[in-house]
Design a protein around this motif. Structure first.
Motif, short mmCIF file in Angstrom:
data_model
loop_
_atom_site.label_atom_id
_atom_site.label_comp_id
_atom_site.label_asym_id
_atom_site.label_seq_id
_atom_site.Cartn_x
_atom_site.Cartn_y
_atom_site.Cartn_z
N GLY A 295 0.86 -1.18 0.00
CA GLY A 295 0.00 0.00 0.00
C GLY A 295 0.89 1.23 0.00
O GLY A 295 1.74 1.39 0.88
N ILE A 296 0.74 2.10 -1.01
CA ILE A 296 1.68 3.22 -1.15
C ILE A 296 0.93 4.55 -1.15
O ILE A 296 -0.29 4.62 -1.28
N HIS A 297 1.69 5.62 -1.01
CA HIS A 297 1.16 6.99 -1.05
C HIS A 297 0.66 7.26 -2.47
O HIS A 297 1.29 6.85 -3.45
N PRO A 298 -0.46 8.01 -2.61
CA PRO A 298 -0.99 8.26 -3.96
C PRO A 298 -0.27 9.38 -4.69
O PRO A 298 -0.79 9.91 -5.68
N GLY A 301 0.01 8.31 -8.25
CA GLY A 301 -1.09 7.51 -8.80
C GLY A 301 -0.69 6.12 -9.24
O GLY A 301 -1.25 5.59 -10.21
N GLN A 302 0.26 5.48 -8.55
CA GLN A 302 0.77 4.19 -9.01
C GLN A 302 0.17 2.98 -8.29
O GLN A 302 0.48 1.84 -8.63
N GLY A 303 -0.67 3.19 -7.28
CA GLY A 303 -1.17 2.06 -6.49
C GLY A 303 -1.90 1.00 -7.30
O GLY A 303 -1.56 -0.19 -7.24
N ALA A 391 7.29 5.56 -15.23
CA ALA A 391 5.91 5.87 -14.83
C ALA A 391 4.90 5.12 -15.70
O ALA A 391 3.82 4.74 -15.23
N ARG A 392 5.25 4.89 -16.96
CA ARG A 392 4.35 4.19 -17.89
C ARG A 392 4.43 2.67 -17.71
O ARG A 392 3.65 1.95 -18.32
N GLY A 393 5.38 2.19 -16.90
CA GLY A 393 5.48 0.75 -16.63
C GLY A 393 6.06 -0.04 -17.77
O GLY A 393 5.76 -1.23 -17.90
N THR A 394 6.91 0.58 -18.59
CA THR A 394 7.43 -0.11 -19.78
C THR A 394 8.90 -0.48 -19.63
O THR A 394 9.57 -0.79 -20.61
N VAL A 395 9.41 -0.48 -18.39
CA VAL A 395 10.82 -0.77 -18.14
C VAL A 395 10.95 -2.11 -17.43
O VAL A 395 10.12 -2.47 -16.59
#
Length: 407
Positions: A295-298, A301-303, A391-395
């Protein structure tokens, strides 16, 4: 006393939130018989008043949802994020991310949670490979003969290869399996509301950092934006207690006038903000997913995106196992999921924690350094692309679904 008949399934998921429903659909679409259990009647939670949040779905999870055929069900009112502006308080220097710098589509998609929940429920309620049990909850688990049997509050027993907890931060099954969590409070409360403004936002998201906490303006359709407004708990409590006129007056002070007049559309919610990471992801024939494990800080917006990345990896692991006839709940299968997800989750979670601590600080030296860093990164295209790709989750080594590939 007559013993209840035990029904059979391959996977049991406890928790029918957005992560639990997405996982159930993903597994079911790949031929895995799944039972999903929730103490809440989902139909009663589909109204506008249940959850006012909106999620920023980044590029790779968006690709995954399209590949699964879910995007058409949940994304009909999505608003693309074309640009992101990051500022430190009222400092004129800002960091600007633009989709054109990468050239392959929006930085993300904003979707209201109420639309996600309704679309997911429509996708799973009559699926041939999904048995939906609600309202009900698991009160007992027992591992025997290479399987796990759960007993429900209503007395029914269900036997499966694997039990998955998608119950969110307060997971009772995580506690039942004695999996400890590391948790710390941010001494911030997140206020969430949807606002209407005079001028179009042009698909630009704004993240403003203040010592009291971040203030995010996230674009929605029709000259509306979702607000995530972080304040110390006592001040947040005062703001939440204001009448409509008072709340809008405070909102305008924080929001500014760059989009003209702004007002809340009425409903507002507040959530205490904290960070938690589970020490373990699995136990015997059991695993955690989504907010039940991280559970992470928003702040960025990555949760939900982390949860979708969990789903893509766990789906691939279980589908591969079923294809070769392996035991879906075996330690070897689950260890592959843990190995795939733990590092990524921890790096991103701790990164968000570091950002929160860095920006929620009014020390003059720290403030000067932050602002100097923002100005420097703005002049470094390669560094900006690095941040955008993460941030885009492509790595990294991506599961097939995140790349748009069939399993």
């Amino acid at each position: 006393m007559k013993k209840n008949k035990t029904s059979q399934t391959e996977i049991i998921i406890s928790g029918a939130g957005v992560v639990g429903m997405t996982l159930a659909f993903s597994l079911a679409e790949h031929g895995i018989k799944t039972t999903i259990i929730d103490s809440l009647d989902i139909e009663a939670s589909l109204g506008d008043e249940f959850d006012g949040r909106s999620y920023a779905i980044s590029y790779a999870p968006y690709v995954m949802l399209k590949t699964l055929g879910l995007w058409d069900k949940i994304g009909h009112s999505a608003q693309p994020i074309n640009e992101i502006h990051v500022t430190d308080g009222d400092c004129p220097a800002f960091l600007h991310f633009d989709e054109q710098e990468l050239g392959d589509g929006p930085l993300g998609q904003m979707v209201e949670v109420r639309h996600i929940r309704a679309g997911l429920y429509g996708a799973i309620e009559n699926h041939k490979n999904i048995n939906l049990i609600m309202p009900n909850k698991i009160i007992k688990t027992e591992n025997l003969d290479g399987s796990v049997t759960v007993t429900l509050e209503g007395g029914e027993e269900i036997n499966s290869n694997l039990l998955i907890a998608a119950e969110g931060r307060g997971s009772h099954l995580r506690q039942h399996y004695e999996i400890n969590i590391r948790e710390w409070e941010y001494k911030q409360t997140g206020i969430v509301t949807t606002v209407e403004h005079e001028l179009p936002h042009q698909g630009i998201a704004h993240e403003k950092f203040y010592p009291s906490g971040p203030f995010a303006i996230l674009p929605l359709q029709d000259n509306r934006s979702s607000i995530v407004w972080c304040e110390p708990p006592e001040r947040a409590k005062t703001i939440m207690s204001l009448n409509e006129a008072g709340f809008n007056a405070e909102l305008k002070k924080k929001f500014g006038d760059f989009l003209g007049d702004v007002k809340s559309l009425g409903l507002r919610w507040s959530y205490p903000l904290s960070m938690q990471l589970a020490d373990n992801y699995t136990a015997d024939r059991f695993c955690l997913i989504g907010d039940a494990v991280h559970g992470i800080h928003p702040i960025a917006g990555q949760g939900f995106n982390l949860g979708l990345r969990d789903i893509s990896a766990l789906t691939e692991v279980l589908v591969d196992a079923k294809r070769i006839g392996a035991d879906l709940g075996s330690e070897l299968v689950l260890e592959r999921y843990v190995h795939w997800r733990r590092t990524d989750n921890n790096i991103l979670a701790l990164g968000m924690d570091g950002l929160t601590r860095l920006f929620s600080n009014d020390n003059p030296i720290v403030t000067f350094g932050r602002r100097l860093g923002i100005a420097a990164v703005e002049e470094m295209p390669a560094m900006k692309q690095f941040f955008m790709k993460h941030a885009r989750g492509t790595v990294g080594k991506l599961p097939k679904l995140l790349k748009g590939e069939a399993l």
